[in-house]
Motif scaffolding. Structure first.
Motif, PDB file in Angstrom:
ATOM      1  N   PHE A   1       0.839  -1.206   0.000  1.00 24.03           N
ATOM      2  CA  PHE A   1       0.000   0.000   0.000  1.00 24.03           C
ATOM      3  C   PHE A   1       0.871   1.253   0.000  1.00 24.03           C
ATOM      4  CE2 PHE A   1      -2.467   3.295   2.326  1.00 24.03           C
ATOM      5  CZ  PHE A   1      -3.464   3.477   1.380  1.00 24.03           C
ATOM      6  N   GLU A   2       1.953   1.250   0.766  1.00 23.48           N
ATOM      7  CA  GLU A   2       2.838   2.411   0.777  1.00 23.48           C
ATOM      8  C   GLU A   2       3.458   2.634  -0.595  1.00 23.48           C
ATOM      9  OE1 GLU A   2       6.734   4.215   3.149  1.00 23.48           O
ATOM     10  OE2 GLU A   2       5.628   2.511   3.986  1.00 23.48           O
ATOM     11  N   ALA A   3       3.855   1.534  -1.253  1.00 20.83           N
ATOM     12  CA  ALA A   3       4.406   1.659  -2.608  1.00 20.83           C
ATOM     13  C   ALA A   3       3.351   2.186  -3.572  1.00 20.83           C
ATOM     14  CB  ALA A   3       4.931   0.310  -3.082  1.00 20.83           C
TER      15      ALA A   3
ATOM     16  N   ASP B   1      10.135  -5.484 -13.005  1.00 21.19           N
ATOM     17  CA  ASP B   1       8.868  -5.144 -12.357  1.00 21.19           C
ATOM     18  C   ASP B   1       9.042  -4.654 -10.926  1.00 21.19           C
ATOM     19  OD1 ASP B   1       9.432  -7.478 -10.936  1.00 21.19           O
ATOM     20  OD2 ASP B   1       8.172  -8.702 -12.239  1.00 21.19           O
ATOM     21  N   ALA B   2      10.293  -4.366 -10.511  1.00 20.60           N
ATOM     22  CA  ALA B   2      10.516  -3.967  -9.118  1.00 20.60           C
ATOM     23  C   ALA B   2      10.551  -2.452  -8.937  1.00 20.60           C
ATOM     24  CB  ALA B   2      11.820  -4.576  -8.593  1.00 20.60           C
ATOM     25  N   GLU B   3      10.979  -1.705  -9.962  1.00 21.10           N
ATOM     26  CA  GLU B   3      11.133  -0.253  -9.819  1.00 21.10           C
ATOM     27  C   GLU B   3       9.783   0.392  -9.531  1.00 21.10           C
ATOM     28  OE1 GLU B   3      12.251   3.911 -10.435  1.00 21.10           O
ATOM     29  OE2 GLU B   3      10.536   2.812 -11.216  1.00 21.10           O
ATOM     30  N   LEU B   4       9.795   1.407  -8.675  1.00 21.20           N
ATOM     31  CA  LEU B   4       8.561   2.020  -8.186  1.00 21.20           C
ATOM     32  C   LEU B   4       7.637   2.471  -9.305  1.00 21.20           C
ATOM     33  CD1 LEU B   4       6.975   3.181  -5.681  1.00 21.20           C
ATOM     34  CD2 LEU B   4       8.162   5.333  -6.162  1.00 21.20           C
ATOM     35  N   MET B   5       8.181   3.024 -10.384  1.00 17.82           N
ATOM     36  CA  MET B   5       7.337   3.591 -11.444  1.00 17.82           C
ATOM     37  C   MET B   5       7.198   2.681 -12.649  1.00 17.82           C
ATOM     38  SD  MET B   5       6.239   6.047  -9.784  1.00 17.82           S
ATOM     39  CE  MET B   5       5.097   6.580 -11.043  1.00 17.82           C
ATOM     40  N   SER B   6       7.406   1.380 -12.445  1.00 20.98           N
ATOM     41  CA  SER B   6       6.904   0.409 -13.412  1.00 20.98           C
ATOM     42  C   SER B   6       5.416   0.251 -13.126  1.00 20.98           C
ATOM     43  CB  SER B   6       7.634  -0.929 -13.264  1.00 20.98           C
ATOM     44  OG  SER B   6       7.297  -1.536 -12.034  1.00 20.98           O
TER      45      SER B   6
ATOM     46  N   GLY C   1       7.256  -5.471   0.057  1.00 23.16           N
ATOM     47  CA  GLY C   1       8.695  -5.378   0.249  1.00 23.16           C
ATOM     48  C   GLY C   1       9.277  -4.222  -0.534  1.00 23.16           C
ATOM     49  N   GLU C   2      10.400  -4.444  -1.196  1.00 23.06           N
ATOM     50  CA  GLU C   2      11.147  -3.376  -1.846  1.00 23.06           C
ATOM     51  C   GLU C   2      10.525  -2.967  -3.180  1.00 23.06           C
ATOM     52  OE1 GLU C   2      13.845  -1.728  -0.694  1.00 23.06           O
ATOM     53  OE2 GLU C   2      13.620  -2.803   1.197  1.00 23.06           O
ATOM     54  N   ASN C   3      10.340  -1.662  -3.356  1.00 29.25           N
ATOM     55  CA  ASN C   3       9.946  -1.068  -4.636  1.00 29.25           C
ATOM     56  C   ASN C   3      10.803   0.180  -4.813  1.00 29.25           C
ATOM     57  OD1 ASN C   3       7.181  -2.451  -5.647  1.00 29.25           O
ATOM     58  ND2 ASN C   3       7.192  -2.336  -3.407  1.00 29.25           N
ATOM     59  N   PRO C   4      12.071   0.012  -5.208  1.00 22.48           N
ATOM     60  CA  PRO C   4      13.013   1.135  -5.175  1.00 22.48           C
ATOM     61  C   PRO C   4      12.613   2.287  -6.088  1.00 22.48           C
ATOM     62  CG  PRO C   4      13.958  -0.761  -6.294  1.00 22.48           C
ATOM     63  CD  PRO C   4      12.703  -1.239  -5.652  1.00 22.48           C
ATOM     64  N   LEU C   5      12.802   3.490  -5.562  1.00 26.90           N
ATOM     65  CA  LEU C   5      12.627   4.722  -6.333  1.00 26.90           C
ATOM     66  C   LEU C   5      13.993   5.023  -6.936  1.00 26.90           C
ATOM     67  CD1 LEU C   5      10.851   7.931  -4.956  1.00 26.90           C
ATOM     68  CD2 LEU C   5      12.750   8.011  -6.571  1.00 26.90           C
ATOM     69  N   SER C   6      14.154   4.696  -8.197  1.00 29.06           N
ATOM     70  CA  SER C   6      15.476   4.732  -8.822  1.00 29.06           C
ATOM     71  C   SER C   6      15.935   6.157  -9.119  1.00 29.06           C
ATOM     72  CB  SER C   6      15.442   3.936 -10.130  1.00 29.06           C
ATOM     73  OG  SER C   6      14.740   4.665 -11.132  1.00 29.06           O
ATOM     74  N   PRO C   7      17.233   6.333  -9.365  1.00 25.55           N
ATOM     75  CA  PRO C   7      17.733   7.649  -9.775  1.00 25.55           C
ATOM     76  C   PRO C   7      17.083   8.152 -11.063  1.00 25.55           C
ATOM     77  CG  PRO C   7      19.556   6.249  -9.071  1.00 25.55           C
ATOM     78  CD  PRO C   7      18.338   5.377  -9.121  1.00 25.55           C
TER      79      PRO C   7
END
Length: 392
Positions: A228-230, A309-314, A320-326
């Protein structure tokens, strides 16, 4: 708050004219916040009076300016559990008291708090209709704080007239906005979410108001807290302009919704960041955007078969982890926000083997999103609508 070497926490000035207070933990309850501000006011008055005791007008004016610079620094309050609005109120109180104190001492050096913009960036969350449960509200505020940590400078104060401009039944809002107000709405949707800006500043085209619609309540209440946070962090990016202001800023190329085969984002800072995380050898146009899914998915997310499919804006999130990439952070800089790229998460483009894995992970949620259905309008400094702009 600020801390210094003087024992006992009494306010005063050191030899350089710096103000200091004993650090005190702050709680978020209404009673404790009210008590905090009462003592805060008294301490500031005492501090201003100590400035007045400096005999030479030259040094008095310099001391006032030094105190103002110190207290107006974005990090002058230890946040603890205070929200953005409370911190802004504290800053306005500080500037107001310093103005009164400096005037009483015969100095005109202190700024007028009405004319002094808050230098930090803040997302004000308001609820449209029935708010979500308190536990989810905490998560929503945490998601907003994630974006606040990336944006290093506030936006110019804007004026809003009438309502938020987010479609039929928009909440009323009139007056000045610093920096953006996001109206979160929980309602029954066919998609999981629908988010985007509503009213934009003339010139920069950065949002004044925006909205995040979430399908619920049962659907969002059934998600894990991390998912939900992601989701909310992802939707707030769309509210700030990610994927929803690209066409208006001429940053979208070959959109799939318009029949293009290779949609991509043409922001130079995002392209540089993409190359730095492993995209330098990518043979297509940069930065590649999703081609499939139709309006609401295509052209407004990073391409899954490149980013994974892990990056936040895919268009997929997971527990768990949904990295906000550079790359995502840099794309916000290309829109016009002042961004601290160091606050982005570490991320490297996945290898070919990882990208060719069959199916998403078992805990992944595909973000079925609708394209915002309300008009996107630009307002002038008086809050009057001057034109509509194209989304995406």
């Amino acid at each position: 708050m600020l801390s210094g070497p003087k024992p006992g926490g009494r306010p005063g000035l050191d030899g350089a004219g710096q103000i200091f207070f004993k650090r005190r933990r702050i709680t978020s309850s209404a009673t404790s916040t009210a008590i905090f501000f009462m003592f805060f006011r008294l301490r500031l008055i005492a501090a201003v009076m100590s400035i007045c005791r400096v005999s030479a007008p030259k040094y008095r004016a310099e001391s006032v300016q030094r105190v103002i610079r110190t207290l107006c620094d974005p990090g002058f309050v230890s946040v603890y559990t205070l929200g953005t609005r409370t911190i802004r109120a504290a800053k306005q109180l500080i500037l107001g008291l310093l103005t009164v104190g400096a005037t009483a001492c015969g100095s005109t050096s202190a700024p007028n708090p009405i004319d002094t913009p808050d230098p930090s960036f803040g997302i004000e969350i308001r609820y449209w209709g029935t708010p979500p449960p308190p536990a989810l509200q905490v998560v929503i505020e945490r998601a907003a704080a994630r974006w606040e940590s990336l944006v290093t400078r506030g936006l110019p104060t804007a004026t809003v007239r009438g309502d938020a401009g987010c479609g039929p039944g928009s909440p009323g809002i009139s007056g000045e906005v610093d920096d953006i107000v996001v109206f979160v709405r929980v309602l029954s949707l066919t998609a999981l979410a629908e988010s985007g800006p509503c009213k934009l500043r003339e010139g920069s085209l950065l949002p004044i108001t925006a909205t995040v619609w979430l399908d619920g309540p049962s659907r969002i209440e059934g998600m894990s807290e991390s998912a939900f946070e992601a989701l909310v962090t992802h939707e707030l990016a769309h509210a700030l302009g990610f994927g929803t202001l690209w066409e208006a800023r001429s940053l979208l190329r070959e959109p799939a919704v318009g029949g293009g085969f290779d949609p991509h984002f043409a922001g130079p800072q995002a392209i540089s960041a993409f190359d730095a995380i492993g995209g330098d050898a990518y043979g297509g146009s940069k930065v590649p955007l999703e081609r499939f899914g139709g309006p609401g998915t295509a052209d407004s997310h990073w391409r899954n078969d490149v980013f994974g499919d892990a990056e936040l804006m895919s268009y997929t999130i997971r527990s768990g982890e949904n990295p906000l990439s550079p790359v995502t952070a840099a794309a916000m800089a290309d829109l016009g926000y002042d961004i601290d790229l160091a606050q982005a998460d570490d991320y490297t483009l996945p290898g070919a083997a990882a990208r060719s894995a069959i199916g998403p992970p078992i805990d992944a949620v595909e973000l079925t999103e609708s394209e915002p259905r309300w008009p996107l309008t630009v307002t002038d400094r008086a809050g009057l609508i001057v034109r509509e702009v194209t989304r995406r």
